[in-house]
Design an enzyme around this catalytic site. Structure first.
Site, PDB file in Angstrom:
ATOM      1  N   LYS A  22      27.864  38.289  31.801  1.00  0.00           N
ATOM      2  CA  LYS A  22      27.239  38.321  30.469  1.00  0.00           C
ATOM      3  C   LYS A  22      26.723  36.936  30.044  1.00  0.00           C
ATOM      4  CE  LYS A  22      29.818  38.064  26.630  1.00  0.00           C
ATOM      5  NZ  LYS A  22      29.482  37.165  25.503  1.00  0.00           N
ATOM      6  N   ASN A  23      27.618  35.951  30.062  1.00  0.00           N
ATOM      7  CA  ASN A  23      27.224  34.639  29.528  1.00  0.00           C
ATOM      8  C   ASN A  23      26.075  34.027  30.323  1.00  0.00           C
ATOM      9  OD1 ASN A  23      29.087  34.781  27.486  1.00  0.00           O
ATOM     10  ND2 ASN A  23      30.688  33.722  28.628  1.00  0.00           N
ATOM     11  N   ARG A  94      25.844  33.635  19.336  1.00  0.00           N
ATOM     12  CA  ARG A  94      25.674  32.198  19.395  1.00  0.00           C
ATOM     13  C   ARG A  94      24.727  31.744  20.503  1.00  0.00           C
ATOM     14  NH1 ARG A  94      28.053  27.336  18.325  1.00  0.00           N
ATOM     15  NH2 ARG A  94      27.810  26.177  20.232  1.00  0.00           N
ATOM     16  N   CYS A 118      32.074  30.909  13.801  1.00  0.00           N
ATOM     17  CA  CYS A 118      32.442  32.165  14.455  1.00  0.00           C
ATOM     18  C   CYS A 118      33.949  32.220  14.507  1.00  0.00           C
ATOM     19  CB  CYS A 118      31.818  32.282  15.827  1.00  0.00           C
ATOM     20  SG  CYS A 118      32.720  31.403  17.068  1.00  0.00           S
ATOM     21  N   ARG A 123      32.370  25.575  16.446  1.00  0.00           N
ATOM     22  CA  ARG A 123      31.351  25.652  17.498  1.00  0.00           C
ATOM     23  C   ARG A 123      30.043  24.991  17.064  1.00  0.00           C
ATOM     24  NH1 ARG A 123      32.024  31.337  20.693  1.00  0.00           N
ATOM     25  NH2 ARG A 123      31.414  30.079  22.454  1.00  0.00           N
ATOM     26  N   VAL A 125      26.605  22.480  17.076  1.00  0.00           N
ATOM     27  CA  VAL A 125      25.442  22.378  17.966  1.00  0.00           C
ATOM     28  C   VAL A 125      24.860  20.961  17.937  1.00  0.00           C
ATOM     29  CG1 VAL A 125      24.777  24.819  17.955  1.00  0.00           C
ATOM     30  CG2 VAL A 125      23.911  23.302  16.159  1.00  0.00           C
ATOM     31  N   ASP A 126      25.631  19.993  17.402  1.00  0.00           N
ATOM     32  CA  ASP A 126      25.097  18.630  17.285  1.00  0.00           C
ATOM     33  C   ASP A 126      24.663  18.050  18.633  1.00  0.00           C
ATOM     34  OD1 ASP A 126      27.867  18.798  17.816  1.00  0.00           O
ATOM     35  OD2 ASP A 126      28.184  16.707  17.289  1.00  0.00           O
ATOM     36  N   LEU A 127      25.365  18.430  19.701  1.00  0.00           N
ATOM     37  CA  LEU A 127      25.018  17.859  21.011  1.00  0.00           C
ATOM     38  C   LEU A 127      23.750  18.503  21.588  1.00  0.00           C
ATOM     39  CD1 LEU A 127      28.612  17.507  22.507  1.00  0.00           C
ATOM     40  CD2 LEU A 127      27.202  15.758  21.408  1.00  0.00           C
ATOM     41  N   ASP A 309      37.902  31.287  28.343  1.00  0.00           N
ATOM     42  CA  ASP A 309      37.659  32.727  28.212  1.00  0.00           C
ATOM     43  C   ASP A 309      38.700  33.592  28.931  1.00  0.00           C
ATOM     44  OD1 ASP A 309      35.491  32.554  26.550  1.00  0.00           O
ATOM     45  OD2 ASP A 309      33.979  32.808  28.105  1.00  0.00           O
ATOM     46  N   ILE A 331      39.531  23.735  24.330  1.00  0.00           N
ATOM     47  CA  ILE A 331      38.078  23.888  24.108  1.00  0.00           C
ATOM     48  C   ILE A 331      37.777  24.326  22.665  1.00  0.00           C
ATOM     49  CG2 ILE A 331      35.932  24.968  24.929  1.00  0.00           C
ATOM     50  CD1 ILE A 331      37.256  23.389  27.166  1.00  0.00           C
ATOM     51  N   ARG A 401      30.819  44.202  23.483  1.00  0.00           N
ATOM     52  CA  ARG A 401      29.960  43.030  23.626  1.00  0.00           C
ATOM     53  C   ARG A 401      30.083  42.452  25.031  1.00  0.00           C
ATOM     54  NH1 ARG A 401      31.239  38.368  19.933  1.00  0.00           N
ATOM     55  NH2 ARG A 401      29.758  37.569  21.423  1.00  0.00           N
TER      56      ARG A 401
HETATM   57  C1  UD1 Z   1      31.951  27.937  25.752  1.00  0.00           C
HETATM   58  C2  UD1 Z   1      32.731  27.602  27.013  1.00  0.00           C
HETATM   59  C3  UD1 Z   1      32.196  28.459  28.131  1.00  0.00           C
HETATM   60  C4  UD1 Z   1      32.299  29.917  27.713  1.00  0.00           C
HETATM   61  C5  UD1 Z   1      31.556  30.166  26.394  1.00  0.00           C
HETATM   62  C6  UD1 Z   1      31.700  31.585  25.886  1.00  0.00           C
HETATM   63  C7  UD1 Z   1      33.600  25.508  27.873  1.00  0.00           C
HETATM   64  C8  UD1 Z   1      33.388  24.038  28.032  1.00  0.00           C
HETATM   65  N1  UD1 Z   1      32.622  26.196  27.306  1.00  0.00           N
HETATM   66  O1  UD1 Z   1      30.595  27.610  25.968  1.00  0.00           O
HETATM   67  O2  UD1 Z   1      32.925  28.234  29.324  1.00  0.00           O
HETATM   68  O3  UD1 Z   1      31.774  30.738  28.719  1.00  0.00           O
HETATM   69  O4  UD1 Z   1      32.089  29.293  25.415  1.00  0.00           O
HETATM   70  O5  UD1 Z   1      32.945  31.824  25.315  1.00  0.00           O
HETATM   71  O6  UD1 Z   1      34.623  26.026  28.266  1.00  0.00           O
HETATM   72  N2  UD1 Z   1      30.602  21.316  20.886  1.00  0.00           N
HETATM   73  C9  UD1 Z   1      30.251  20.355  19.944  1.00  0.00           C
HETATM   74  N3  UD1 Z   1      28.924  20.141  19.708  1.00  0.00           N
HETATM   75  C10 UD1 Z   1      27.940  20.810  20.387  1.00  0.00           C
HETATM   76  C11 UD1 Z   1      28.308  21.769  21.339  1.00  0.00           C
HETATM   77  C12 UD1 Z   1      29.652  21.995  21.572  1.00  0.00           C
HETATM   78  O7  UD1 Z   1      31.109  19.737  19.319  1.00  0.00           O
HETATM   79  O8  UD1 Z   1      26.752  20.573  20.119  1.00  0.00           O
HETATM   80  C13 UD1 Z   1      32.032  21.589  21.160  1.00  0.00           C
HETATM   81  C14 UD1 Z   1      32.429  23.025  20.858  1.00  0.00           C
HETATM   82  O9  UD1 Z   1      32.768  23.220  19.503  1.00  0.00           O
HETATM   83  C15 UD1 Z   1      33.591  23.208  21.807  1.00  0.00           C
HETATM   84  C16 UD1 Z   1      33.192  22.370  23.037  1.00  0.00           C
HETATM   85  O10 UD1 Z   1      32.235  21.460  22.548  1.00  0.00           O
HETATM   86  O11 UD1 Z   1      34.756  22.689  21.276  1.00  0.00           O
HETATM   87  C17 UD1 Z   1      32.585  23.156  24.178  1.00  0.00           C
HETATM   88  O12 UD1 Z   1      31.540  23.959  23.668  1.00  0.00           O
HETATM   89  P1  UD1 Z   1      30.371  24.580  24.535  1.00  0.00           P
HETATM   90  O13 UD1 Z   1      30.664  24.456  25.986  1.00  0.00           O
HETATM   91  O14 UD1 Z   1      29.084  24.053  24.069  1.00  0.00           O
HETATM   92  O15 UD1 Z   1      30.450  26.084  24.088  1.00  0.00           O
HETATM   93  P2  UD1 Z   1      29.689  27.273  24.706  1.00  0.00           P
HETATM   94  O16 UD1 Z   1      28.392  26.852  25.307  1.00  0.00           O
HETATM   95  O17 UD1 Z   1      29.711  28.332  23.695  1.00  0.00           O
END
Ligand code: UD1
Length: 422
Positions: A22-23, A94, A118, A123, A125-127, A309, A331, A401
Site C-alpha cells: 500500500k505505502n 497523508r 492524525c 506528523r 511536513v517541515d522537512l 508499522d 518514530i 484502508r
Molecule cells: C512513516 C514511516 C514509514 C511508514 C509510514 C506509514 C519511518 C521512518 N517512517 O513514514 O516507515 O511506512 O509512516 O505509517 O518509519 N517528520 C518531521 N518533519 C517532516 C517529516 C517527518 O518532523 O517534514 C517526523 C515525523 O513526525 C516522524 C518522523 O519524522 O516522527 C518520520 O516520519 P516520516 O518517515 O516522514 O513519515 P512517513 O513518510 O509517514
C-alpha cells in the site's frame, strides 16, 4: 459500518498470498503526475487508501483506471488541469502530500493542503518543505495550504541533507529532483523498500537516479519522463502482520511472495521469541508449536530497523509471552493506542511516554474493542486469534484502508473470523 468478529480457534495452517504494498503504491501513483505518458502499475492492492489517492489524482486531471479486477492501475496525466490539492482530499490520506513534488517540478507551481494531525501524532511536513526550498522553490503558507513556486526555468538541483530519516520527505525530494536542472544529492535519505521501489519505477520512466537503498541518493535531472509499466513490490507490513498470526495461534503458514530482506530486523525479533522462519524462493514459512513465546525488547527505527508499522502487531504477540518485554516507539509520539484495548482483553501493558512494558499473560479474553488506526486495529484481530471467546473489532474502515480481504486471508488458514454488519 461492518465489524470483524474473531474467535480464538487454535493453530493456523496453509498459505496466504501477500498483496502489493500500500505505502509504496501510493507513492508510485504520484509519480504518474511527472509524465504526460501513461504509467501502468501492476500488483496493485485493492484498498480504500488507493481509491482515495486515485480520486485526488483525478481532481488534478490525471486519468485513473482500475483494470483486471482492480489489480492493475492505468494512470495518465496528459495534462495537469489543476495544480491544487484540496484539504478535503489531503486530510483523508497523508501520503497525498506527496503530489507536491511532482506537480511543482512539472508545472512550476503547486498548492497543496497541509495534511493536519492524525491519530498517531503530529506528523510534520517541515522537512518536505525544507527539501523543496533547497531546490529553489519559494514557499508561502496561506489558509492551511502550502503554495510552492519554482524559479523561472524550473527547480535547480541542490544538496539536501535531512537531519533524520523521513520517508515521505525523501520521496517528495526525489520526485521533485527528477525534472530539476542539474544534480541533486540527498543525504540521510530513507532506505525503505518503498523508496527503493519508487526509484526503480522512476528510473523505468527515464529518471537518472543512483544510490537508492543507501543513505545518499543522487538524481540527475532530465527534461522529461516517459511512460512505463511497473510491478508494485510485496507489502512488507502485511507480510509481517500475517507472520505474527501463527506466532500467536501456533501452526504453519506460508506467506507467498514474502521475502526476508524486506523484514529482516522483524524476523530476528520474531525468531528470538522462539518462532521458526524458513525462506524459500517464493515465500516465507512461519512455524510455531503454540507454546508460550519468549519475551523480547523491541525498538522501532527507520529501515533496516524494526518498522513502526509492525510495533502494534508485535505487542499483540508479546502480550502472550512468558515474561516481560519492552517496546520502545521512536518514530511516532502517540502510537500505543492499541494498548488500552489490549488491556481490555486482559493484557498487562504499562505505557510511559515512548515505552510500553508488556508483562505476558497465559490467557486473554475476547472483548468488544476498537482502534483509531490501521495497525492498531489489526493488532486486536491478531490478539483475538488466541483470546478466549469472541473479539469484536469495530471501525473496520481502518482495516480496509490497509488490508485486502483480511477475513478471507486469515479465514483460509483456519482462523475463525467473520465480517458482519454492525
Ligand atoms: C512513516 C514511516 C514509514 C511508514 C509510514 C506509514 C519511518 C521512518 N517512517 O513514514 O516507515 O511506512 O509512516 O505509517 O518509519 N517528520 C518531521 N518533519 C517532516 C517529516 C517527518 O518532523 O517534514 C517526523 C515525523 O513526525 C516522524 C518522523 O519524522 O516522527 C518520520 O516520519 P516520516 O518517515 O516522514 O513519515 P512517513 O513518510 O509517514
Amino acid at each position: 459500518m461492518d465489524k470483524i468478529v474473531v474467535t480464538g480457534n487454535g493453530p493456523l495452517n496453509g498459505q496466504i498470498p501477500i498483496s502489493g504494498a500500500k505505502n509504496t503504491c501510493l507513492k508510485l501513483m504520484t509519480a504518474a503526475l511527472l509524465s504526460d505518458e501513461p504509467l501502468t502499475l501492476t500488483n496493485v492492492p485493492r484498498l480504500s487508501d488507493i481509491k482515495t489517492l486515485g480520486a485526488l489524482l483525478e481532481s488534478l486531471g490525471c486519468e485513473v483506471a482500475l483494470l483486471n479486477g482492480g489489480n492493475v492501475m492505468a494512470l495518465s496525466a496528459g495534462t495537469i488541469t489543476s495544480r491544487k490539492a484540496e484539504y478535503d482530499m489531503v486530510r483523508k490520506l497523508r501520503a497525498s502530500f506527496n503530489v507536491l513534488g511532482p506537480i511543482l517540478t512539472r508545472e512550476g507551481e503547486a498548492t497543496v493542503s497541509l495534511p493536519g494531525g492524525c491519530a498517531i501524532g503530529a506528523r510534520k511536513v517541515d522537512l518536505h518543505l525544507m527539501a523543496l526550498e533547497k531546490l529553489g522553490a519559494t514557499l508561502t503558507l496561506e489558509e492551511g495550504y502550502v503554495h510552492a513556486k519554482a524559479p523561472e526555468g524550473g527547480l535547480i538541483g541542490a544538496v539536501i541533507e535531512f537531519p533524520f530519516v523521513t520517508v515521505g520527505g525523501t520521496e517528495n525530494a526525489i520526485t521533485a529532483a527528477t525534472l530539476a536542472n542539474g544534480t541533486t544529492v540527498i543525504k540521510n535519505a530513507a532506505r525503505e523498500p518503498d523508496t527503493v521501489d519508487l526509484c526503480k519505477c522512476l528510473s523505468a520512466m527515464g529518471a537518472k537516479i543512483d544510490g537508492a537503498g543507501t543513505s545518499t541518493i543522487t538524481i540527475e535531472g532530465v527534461d522529461r519522463l516517459h511512460g512505463a509499466t511497473h510491478e508494485v513490490i510485496a507489502d512488507r507490513i502485511e507480510l509481517g502482520t500475517f507472520m505474527i498470526a501463527p506466532a500467536i495461534a501456533g501452526g504453519e503458514v506460508e506467506l507467498l511472495g514474502g521475502r526476508r530482506d524486506l523484514v529482516e530486523a522483524f524476523c530476528g525479533k520474531l525468531e528470538a521469541t522462539g518462532v521458526q522462519i524458513e525462506e524459500t524462493d517464493k515465500s516465507l514459512i512461519v512455524r510455531h508449536d503454540g507454546s508460550r513465546l519468549k519475551p523480547v525488547d523491541v525498538e522501532t527505527e527507520p529501515f533496516p530497523g524494526f518498522p513502526t508499522d509492525l510495533q502494534a502487531q508485535m505487542m499483540a504477540a508479546l502480550c502472550f509471552a512468558d515474561g516481560v518485554s519492552v517496546l520502545h516507539e521512536t518514530i511516532f509520539e502517540n502510537r500505543f493506542m492499541h494498548a488500552p484495548e489490549l488491556i481490555r482483553m486482559g493484557a498487562q501493558v504499562d505505557v510511559q511516554g515512548g515505552h510500553a512494558t508488556v508483562t505476558g499473560v497465559e490467557a486473554m479474553k475476547g472483548a468488544q474493542v476498537m482502534a483509531t488506526d490501521l495497525r492498531a486495529s489489526v493488532s486486536l484481530i491478531l490478539a483475538g486469534l488466541k483470546a478466549e471467546g469472541e473479539t469484536v473489532v469495530g471501525r473496520v474502515y481502518h482495516l480496509d484502508r490497509g488490508y485486502e480481504r483480511i477475513e478471507e486471508k486469515l479465514g483460509a488458514v483456519g482462523a475463525k473470523i467473520e465480517r458482519m454488519p454492525e
